[in-house]
Design a protein around this motif. Structure first.
Motif, PDB file in Angstrom:
ATOM      1  N   GLY A  50       0.798  -1.224   0.000  1.00 20.71           N
ATOM      2  CA  GLY A  50       0.000   0.000   0.000  1.00 20.71           C
ATOM      3  C   GLY A  50       0.826   1.266   0.000  1.00 20.71           C
ATOM      4  N   ILE A  51       2.025   1.235   0.554  1.00 22.32           N
ATOM      5  CA  ILE A  51       2.845   2.448   0.649  1.00 22.32           C
ATOM      6  C   ILE A  51       3.188   3.016  -0.726  1.00 22.32           C
ATOM      7  N   PRO A  52       3.766   2.234  -1.655  1.00 19.03           N
ATOM      8  CA  PRO A  52       4.057   2.810  -2.981  1.00 19.03           C
ATOM      9  C   PRO A  52       2.803   3.165  -3.774  1.00 19.03           C
ATOM     10  N   ALA A  53       1.728   2.370  -3.600  1.00 19.34           N
ATOM     11  CA  ALA A  53       0.480   2.668  -4.317  1.00 19.34           C
ATOM     12  C   ALA A  53      -0.110   3.992  -3.851  1.00 19.34           C
ATOM     13  N   ASN A  54      -0.141   4.210  -2.536  1.00 20.29           N
ATOM     14  CA  ASN A  54      -0.664   5.469  -2.012  1.00 20.29           C
ATOM     15  C   ASN A  54       0.248   6.647  -2.350  1.00 20.29           C
ATOM     16  N   ALA A  55       1.567   6.408  -2.353  1.00 20.17           N
ATOM     17  CA  ALA A  55       2.510   7.467  -2.721  1.00 20.17           C
ATOM     18  C   ALA A  55       2.272   7.915  -4.162  1.00 20.17           C
ATOM     19  N   GLY A 187      -7.310  12.324  -3.753  1.00 24.84           N
ATOM     20  CA  GLY A 187      -6.142  13.062  -3.285  1.00 24.84           C
ATOM     21  C   GLY A 187      -6.092  13.158  -1.777  1.00 24.84           C
ATOM     22  N   SER A 188      -7.214  13.478  -1.139  1.00 25.85           N
ATOM     23  CA  SER A 188      -7.259  13.654   0.317  1.00 25.85           C
ATOM     24  C   SER A 188      -7.077  12.339   1.059  1.00 25.85           C
ATOM     25  N   ILE A 189      -7.778  11.308   0.616  1.00 22.48           N
ATOM     26  CA  ILE A 189      -7.724  10.037   1.341  1.00 22.48           C
ATOM     27  C   ILE A 189      -6.372   9.355   1.149  1.00 22.48           C
ATOM     28  N   SER A 190      -5.733   9.568   0.005  1.00 24.43           N
ATOM     29  CA  SER A 190      -4.428   8.954  -0.241  1.00 24.43           C
ATOM     30  C   SER A 190      -3.354   9.559   0.654  1.00 24.43           C
ATOM     31  N   VAL A 191      -3.458  10.850   0.953  1.00 26.16           N
ATOM     32  CA  VAL A 191      -2.505  11.490   1.864  1.00 26.16           C
ATOM     33  C   VAL A 191      -2.637  10.878   3.261  1.00 26.16           C
ATOM     34  N   VAL A 192      -3.881  10.722   3.722  1.00 31.83           N
ATOM     35  CA  VAL A 192      -4.110  10.130   5.045  1.00 31.83           C
ATOM     36  C   VAL A 192      -3.557   8.715   5.094  1.00 31.83           C
ATOM     37  N   PHE A 193      -3.863   7.927   4.070  1.00 28.21           N
ATOM     38  CA  PHE A 193      -3.404   6.538   4.029  1.00 28.21           C
ATOM     39  C   PHE A 193      -1.880   6.453   3.993  1.00 28.21           C
ATOM     40  N   LEU A 194      -1.236   7.309   3.216  1.00 22.49           N
ATOM     41  CA  LEU A 194       0.220   7.249   3.083  1.00 22.49           C
ATOM     42  C   LEU A 194       0.905   7.536   4.418  1.00 22.49           C
ATOM     43  N   ILE A 195       0.486   8.595   5.101  1.00 25.59           N
ATOM     44  CA  ILE A 195       1.094   8.948   6.387  1.00 25.59           C
ATOM     45  C   ILE A 195       0.827   7.856   7.419  1.00 25.59           C
ATOM     46  N   GLU A 196      -0.415   7.348   7.447  1.00 22.76           N
ATOM     47  CA  GLU A 196      -0.755   6.285   8.387  1.00 22.76           C
ATOM     48  C   GLU A 196       0.036   5.013   8.081  1.00 22.76           C
ATOM     49  N   ASN A 197       0.211   4.704   6.805  1.00 18.10           N
ATOM     50  CA  ASN A 197       0.983   3.525   6.410  1.00 18.10           C
ATOM     51  C   ASN A 197       2.419   3.604   6.893  1.00 18.10           C
ATOM     52  N   LEU A 198       3.043   4.753   6.731  1.00 22.23           N
ATOM     53  CA  LEU A 198       4.432   4.931   7.158  1.00 22.23           C
ATOM     54  C   LEU A 198       4.551   4.807   8.681  1.00 22.23           C
ATOM     55  N   TYR A 199       3.582   5.367   9.386  1.00 25.52           N
ATOM     56  CA  TYR A 199       3.574   5.269  10.851  1.00 25.52           C
ATOM     57  C   TYR A 199       3.375   3.824  11.297  1.00 25.52           C
ATOM     58  N   ARG A 200       2.443   3.132  10.638  1.00 23.05           N
ATOM     59  CA  ARG A 200       2.156   1.735  10.999  1.00 23.05           C
ATOM     60  C   ARG A 200       3.323   0.817  10.645  1.00 23.05           C
ATOM     61  N   PHE A 201       4.051   1.160   9.597  1.00 23.56           N
ATOM     62  CA  PHE A 201       5.245   0.398   9.229  1.00 23.56           C
ATOM     63  C   PHE A 201       6.236   0.374  10.403  1.00 23.56           C
ATOM     64  N   VAL A 202       6.426   1.537  11.021  1.00 21.39           N
ATOM     65  CA  VAL A 202       7.332   1.644  12.171  1.00 21.39           C
ATOM     66  C   VAL A 202       6.795   0.818  13.342  1.00 21.39           C
ATOM     67  N   LEU A 203       5.472   0.893  13.589  1.00 24.67           N
ATOM     68  CA  LEU A 203       4.864   0.143  14.690  1.00 24.67           C
ATOM     69  C   LEU A 203       4.983  -1.360  14.460  1.00 24.67           C
ATOM     70  N   TYR A 204       4.698  -1.812  13.250  1.00 20.53           N
ATOM     71  CA  TYR A 204       4.789  -3.238  12.940  1.00 20.53           C
ATOM     72  C   TYR A 204       6.224  -3.743  13.113  1.00 20.53           C
TER      73      TYR A 204
END
Length: 262
Positions: A50-55, A187-204
């Motif tokens: 999801g990270i590259p797709a949302n980016a 555009g709006s939802i992809s920004v939210v998903f991208l930031i959340e994905n990066l944060y969750r990557f660190v948590l995982y």
């Protein structure tokens, strides 16, 4: 059918839907794989895809992202995501699968009802014409008072669901109501998903959910993700969007109902 072939099919279908609709890739990916894999092994794979797709979608729709929508939602989602990751790590596998089935069924049902409601609203607006302008203004004033509370609740609940399953359909429902067109929505939802994905990557990674084998699986699935996303974007505007969405929703409802009994 081998595990990787099953995952490749799920990856292509999920990102076809992502390219076509702008969301629901996790619902499709996780629903297909939940019959053969545990959610704790599915969520990190889908996260990496999801990270590259949302980016890409953020870059493509960057002119249409609305800060007033994505910025507060992102903050609330990050708070909820932390709790979701903790639940994913410590809850029983069978219980998580059943919870996931309930979530998928309820979210899909909400999507179906929302599609029908939008269709009826469009028909009523066309019949009413200009006479609905005054009532529309009154409704918008009432909606604005509740928007802050709705955004808070939606953001936190969406974060919990994303932390556990990567599901952002609840967020999509809210953003869909808050935006006026498809490009602003994407555009709006992809920004939210991208930031959340990066944060969750660190948590995982920090909790041990993200492992070397998971990363290898995700890397092998990247071509399927790219192919599905490309075909989905190419089909947008050519296929009947409402019919495709309805088919996806029905499939999700069936999958959710089966997973509850799985």
């Amino acid at each position: 059918m081998s595990r990787m072939v099953w995952m490749a099919i799920a990856g292509f279908l999920a990102y076809f839907v992502k390219g076509f609709c702008g969301f629901a890739n996790t619902l499709v990916f996780s629903s297909v794989l939940s019959f053969r894999f545990d959610n704790i092994n599915i969520s990190p794979v889908e996260l990496i895809l999801g990270i590259p797709a949302n980016a890409f979608l953020v870059w493509k729709e960057r002119k249409y992202a609305d800060k007033k929508i994505w910025m507060p939602l992102t903050i609330f989602m990050l708070a909820g995501s932390t709790g979701g990751v903790v639940l994913l790590k410590h809850l029983n596998v069978d219980r998580i699968k059943s919870i996931f089935g309930v979530v998928v069924f309820v979210v899909a049902l909400e999507m179906l009802l929302r599609e029908r409601k939008n269709k009826l609203a469009e028909s009523a607006q066309a019949e009413a014409g200009g006479g609905s302008e005054r009532s529309g203004n009154c409704q918008s004033k009432k909606a604005s008072k509740a928007s802050a509370v709705g955004m808070l609740i939606t953001g936190i609940l969406s974060g919990i669901l994303c932390g556990m399953f990567g599901i952002g359909a609840l967020l999509a429902a809210y953003v869909g109501r808050a935006t006026k067109d498809t490009r602003t929505f994407r555009g709006s939802i992809s920004v939210v998903f991208l930031i959340e994905n990066l944060y969750r990557f660190v948590l995982y990674a920090g909790t041990g959910i993200l492992t070397a084998s998971v990363v290898k699986q995700a890397i092998c699935l990247i071509p399927c993700m790219i192919a599905g996303l490309g075909v989905g974007l190419g089909c947008a505007g050519r296929l009947d969007e409402k019919k495709v969405k309805t088919a996806v929703i029905v499939m999700l409802m069936i999958s959710g109902a089966v997973l509850i009994r799985f």
